[in-house]
Scaffold this motif. Structure first.
Motif: not given
Length: 308
Positions: A168-171, A220-224, A252-253, A255-259
């Motif tokens: 579960r990624p942290r969002v 966060p691993d993901v930013v929405l 982290p979000a 750096r991994t392109g998860r925005v």
């Protein structure tokens, strides 16, 4: 039955119930479904045009951190009276999101008619789905509304099944850019159903502004990014409010392109049936699983910084 909807989410509910042909009035922000509401008379207006202002200017105009926009919207009481509504759908949850309940109640008291006013105040996903039945009962279609609610719940349960057992990624979900504001109410539940761990806001919470330090420390691993009232293209105009923050590139979000920039009004800001689609969208973004139709660029697109 003649219906006036003074809340975009309520208009979405009326559409879900198949009753848009009974809509005789709406707000200037009611835009779904477009082919059904385009010809419905508008009875509200705004004190300013959001596209002409920055996020900070909009925040200041509606009352800043106090989140009190009681005079933000105008209501054409003469137009409302001329429509002779049997039912007026409104809300008392957020004065920044629609005409205030107090203003609507005063206007209805002036009508020479037996008009019912229904205020919708959902804070959680269950509340949102239950509103479907509350409205359906008032409009005489309770059984149909219960079937629609059950179908929406099955879709949410499918999202949960498809994402169960995965890491579960942290969002972090951002509902406003300046000041930074975390998305509360039903959004943390949407994230949870989609297999994420929501940060900085709890289910049902009416949030307050947050500091950038809080976001950085959450890592966060993901930013929405889903600002209230902004479609993705409007949000992207102010991307530098995020990408220019100190330490942005170290998240982290990032750096991994998860925005991700999302269509907030369609699937996250409004407490209507389309929040279920929002959870389906998040399932694909967080885990790559399809719980419904494939996500389109109109629903979500990556935020890659200055060079995008």
């Amino acid at each position: 039955m003649r219906i006036v909807s003074l809340l975009p989410a309520a208009t979405d509910i009326v559409a879900e119930l198949g009753l848009t042909d009974r809509l005789v009035g709406r707000t200037h922000e009611c835009d779904w479904p477009p082919e059904a509401v385009a010809a419905v008379p508008v009875v509200t207006g705004a004190e300013f045009t959001p596209d002409d202002l920055t996020s900070r200017e909009i925040s200041d105009a509606v009352g800043g951190a106090a989140h009190s926009g009681s005079s933000l919207y105008t209501l054409d009481t003469d137009a409302l009276a001329s429509l002779r509504p049997d039912v007026v759908l409104t809300q008392d949850l957020c004065d920044v999101c629609a005409v205030s309940y107090e203003k609507v109640s005063r206007a209805v008291r002036l009508l020479d008619a037996d008009t019912r006013v229904l205020s919708l105040e959902p804070r959680t996903l269950d509340d949102v789905l239950d509103c479907l039945v509350t409205v359906g009962e008032l409009l005489g279609v309770r059984e149909h509304a219960e079937r629609q609610r059950a179908a929406l719940r099955r879709r949410l349960e499918r999202v949960a099944r498809l994402t169960a057992g995965r890491a579960r990624p942290r969002v972090v979900a951002i509902e406003w850019l300046d000041p930074l504001w975390p998305a509360g109410h039903w959004v943390p539940e949407q994230i949870t159903y989609a297999g994420g761990e929501p940060l900085l806001a709890a289910p049902g919470e009416h949030t307050q502004p947050m500091t950038w330090t809080a976001v950085r420390e959450a890592r966060p691993d993901v930013v929405l990014v889903l600002p209230c009232g902004f479609p993705p293209e409007r949000t992207l105009r102010e991307r530098e409010l995020l990408t220019g923050l100190p330490g942005w590139a170290e998240l982290p979000a990032v750096r991994t392109g998860r925005v991700w920039v999302l269509d907030g009004p369609a699937y996250f800001n409004r407490p209507g049936p389309r929040v279920v689609r929002g959870a389906e969208v998040l399932a694909q973004l967080l885990h790559g699983v399809r719980a419904g139709a494939a996500v389109t660029s109109g629903e979500a697109r990556p935020l890659r910084g200055f060079g995008e």
